[in-house]
Enzyme design. Structure first.
Site, PDB file in Angstrom:
ATOM      1  N   HIS A 242       0.627   4.209  -2.816  1.00 11.89           N
ATOM      2  CA  HIS A 242       0.363   5.599  -2.414  1.00 11.89           C
ATOM      3  C   HIS A 242       1.530   6.506  -2.785  1.00 11.89           C
ATOM      4  O   HIS A 242       1.324   7.697  -3.053  1.00 11.89           O
ATOM      5  CB  HIS A 242       0.087   5.667  -0.911  1.00 11.89           C
ATOM      6  CG  HIS A 242      -1.312   5.282  -0.542  1.00 11.89           C
ATOM      7  ND1 HIS A 242      -2.124   6.059   0.249  1.00 11.89           N
ATOM      8  CD2 HIS A 242      -2.052   4.194  -0.880  1.00 11.89           C
ATOM      9  CE1 HIS A 242      -3.308   5.467   0.389  1.00 11.89           C
ATOM     10  NE2 HIS A 242      -3.273   4.329  -0.272  1.00 11.89           N
TER      11      HIS A 242
ATOM     12  N   ARG B 182       0.835  -1.213   0.000  1.00 11.76           N
ATOM     13  CA  ARG B 182       0.000   0.000   0.000  1.00 11.76           C
ATOM     14  C   ARG B 182       0.864   1.255   0.000  1.00 11.76           C
ATOM     15  O   ARG B 182       0.544   2.246  -0.669  1.00 11.76           O
ATOM     16  CB  ARG B 182      -0.916  -0.022   1.224  1.00 11.76           C
ATOM     17  CG  ARG B 182      -1.966   1.084   1.226  1.00 11.76           C
ATOM     18  CD  ARG B 182      -3.095   0.755   2.183  1.00 11.76           C
ATOM     19  NE  ARG B 182      -4.099   1.817   2.162  1.00 11.76           N
ATOM     20  CZ  ARG B 182      -4.325   2.655   3.160  1.00 11.76           C
ATOM     21  NH1 ARG B 182      -3.611   2.557   4.286  1.00 11.76           N
ATOM     22  NH2 ARG B 182      -5.248   3.591   3.064  1.00 11.76           N
TER      23      ARG B 182
ATOM     24  N   ASN C   2      -3.579   9.372   3.786  1.00  8.57           N
ATOM     25  CA  ASN C   2      -2.383   8.588   4.108  1.00  8.57           C
ATOM     26  C   ASN C   2      -2.213   8.303   5.588  1.00  8.57           C
ATOM     27  O   ASN C   2      -1.290   7.569   5.975  1.00  8.57           O
ATOM     28  CB  ASN C   2      -1.131   9.301   3.581  1.00  8.57           C
ATOM     29  CG  ASN C   2      -0.961   9.166   2.083  1.00  8.57           C
ATOM     30  OD1 ASN C   2      -1.420   8.200   1.489  1.00  8.57           O
ATOM     31  ND2 ASN C   2      -0.299  10.139   1.465  1.00  8.57           N
TER      32      ASN C   2
ATOM     33  N   HIS D 171      -5.470  -6.137  -2.656  1.00  8.92           N
ATOM     34  CA  HIS D 171      -6.387  -6.272  -1.531  1.00  8.92           C
ATOM     35  C   HIS D 171      -6.621  -7.731  -1.147  1.00  8.92           C
ATOM     36  O   HIS D 171      -7.507  -8.019  -0.340  1.00  8.92           O
ATOM     37  CB  HIS D 171      -7.718  -5.586  -1.846  1.00  8.92           C
ATOM     38  CG  HIS D 171      -7.646  -4.099  -1.782  1.00  8.92           C
ATOM     39  ND1 HIS D 171      -8.703  -3.274  -2.088  1.00  8.92           N
ATOM     40  CD2 HIS D 171      -6.630  -3.269  -1.434  1.00  8.92           C
ATOM     41  CE1 HIS D 171      -8.334  -2.006  -1.939  1.00  8.92           C
ATOM     42  NE2 HIS D 171      -7.076  -1.982  -1.554  1.00  8.92           N
TER      43      HIS D 171
END
Length: 325
Positions: free
Chosen positions: A65, A61, A93, A195
């Site tokens: 990001h 992740r 975040n 995910h």
């Protein structure tokens, strides 16, 4: 100009811009100065994952990001200073788990402990390598990581606005956002399978499990389980497994879950409920090898997003969390 044409135009423009970047990155970029780089990073990452398995989802992740805001330049790792609020302190975040940051910090320390490698390898490249390694350690596909990124010189919270997909996005919104980053709809669907590991806070799917209006695309038993785990007024820090079936394994179970109405987020389940993306989801639910190949290719393309290779745009940070003095 229709929405589909606009998305295609944006994708083609981004594709052309990325061609030059890909040519500047090389898998053997550090071969002369730090030939054992990949094994050094892999060993450090393996130790971290053994200590904290949540580092797998957290590191993936973090990479996503980072790349979607100012490119893959480790700007998400920089801390806020003075009057400048950094990317990591943007509301989108704040849920980035500390174990993702620590994975990079531990790997950087291991690399710098080798005299020839000290301060020779960018934090951006270490994050890219660490992401590949946590995926492989969790049983996912491995792939060659292109290297040669420089670390960014800017990290501003305001740069995050509109760059990351909220859990409420539909297929068109997801496709457009990924197209702006030189990623196709198929890439988006493949990358969404990250995910298959990691956690989601109750607030990210609360609207789907309201007792009076449960999302009709959600499996009823799954909805009841989520309602029990995330009742009204639940502690905002409570988070559930994104994949309730094989939460620690990086596999194609994510797509099987979608077919069964067990996608946790709206932006997950829409990949099956929208007829345009459903065939890809069904194919990858049935064919793990096809999915793994597509995912590995998509990760390579993700790693090219907004890469900085010119010294005027970046450098190699001595400390990943701070700009060089």
């Amino acid at each position: 100009m229709g929405a589909g044409i606009r998305i295609l135009a944006a994708f083609l423009a981004a594709l052309a811009a990325a061609a030059g970047v890909a040519a500047q990155l090389r898998t053997d970029y550090y071969a002369a100065v730090c030939p054992d780089l990949e094994s050094i990073v892999r060993d450090a990452v393996s130790k971290k994952v053994q200590d904290q398995p949540v580092a797998v989802g957290a590191t993936i992740r973090l990479f996503f990001h980072d790349c979607f805001v100012e490119g893959c330049d480790a700007s998400v790792i920089l801390v806020s200073t003075g009057n400048d609020t950094a990317e990591k302190d943007h509301p989108s975040n704040l849920s980035l788990a500390g174990d993702g940051f620590d994975t990079v910090i531990q790997a950087k320390a291991a690399v710098d402990a080798v005299p020839a490698c000290a301060n020779q390898v960018s934090c951006a490249d270490i994050l890219a390598l660490a992401t590949r390694d946590v995926i492989a350690l969790a049983g996912g596909p491995s792939y060659a990581v292109e290297l040669g990124r420089l670390d960014g010189l800017v990290s501003l919270s305001t740069n995050v606005d509109g760059k990351l997909p909220p859990p409420s996005f539909n297929l068109d919104q997801l496709t457009a956002l990924f197209a702006a980053n030189n990623l196709s709809q198929a890439d988006m669907i493949a990358l969404s399978a990250a995910h298959t590991v990691g956690l989601g806070h109750c607030s990210t799917f609360a609207d789907r499990i309201q007792p009076a209006s449960v999302d009709p695309t959600m499996n009823a038993t799954y909805a009841a389980d989520l309602q029990a785990a995330c009742p009204a007024g639940v502690d905002p820090n409570i988070a559930l497994q994104l994949d309730p079936v094989t939460p620690q394994a990086f596999d194609n179970q994510y797509f099987v879950n979608l077919v069964n109405g067990r996608g946790l987020l709206t932006s997950d389940q829409v990949l099956y409920s929208d007829a345009r993306s459903q065939p890809t989801v069904v194919n990858w639910a049935q064919n793990a090898t096809d999915f793994e190949l597509a995912f590995a290719d998509a990760m390579v393309r993700l790693g090219r997003v907004g890469v900085k290779t010119d010294p005027s745009q970046g450098n190699i940070r001595r400390d990943c969390a701070f700009l060089n003095n």
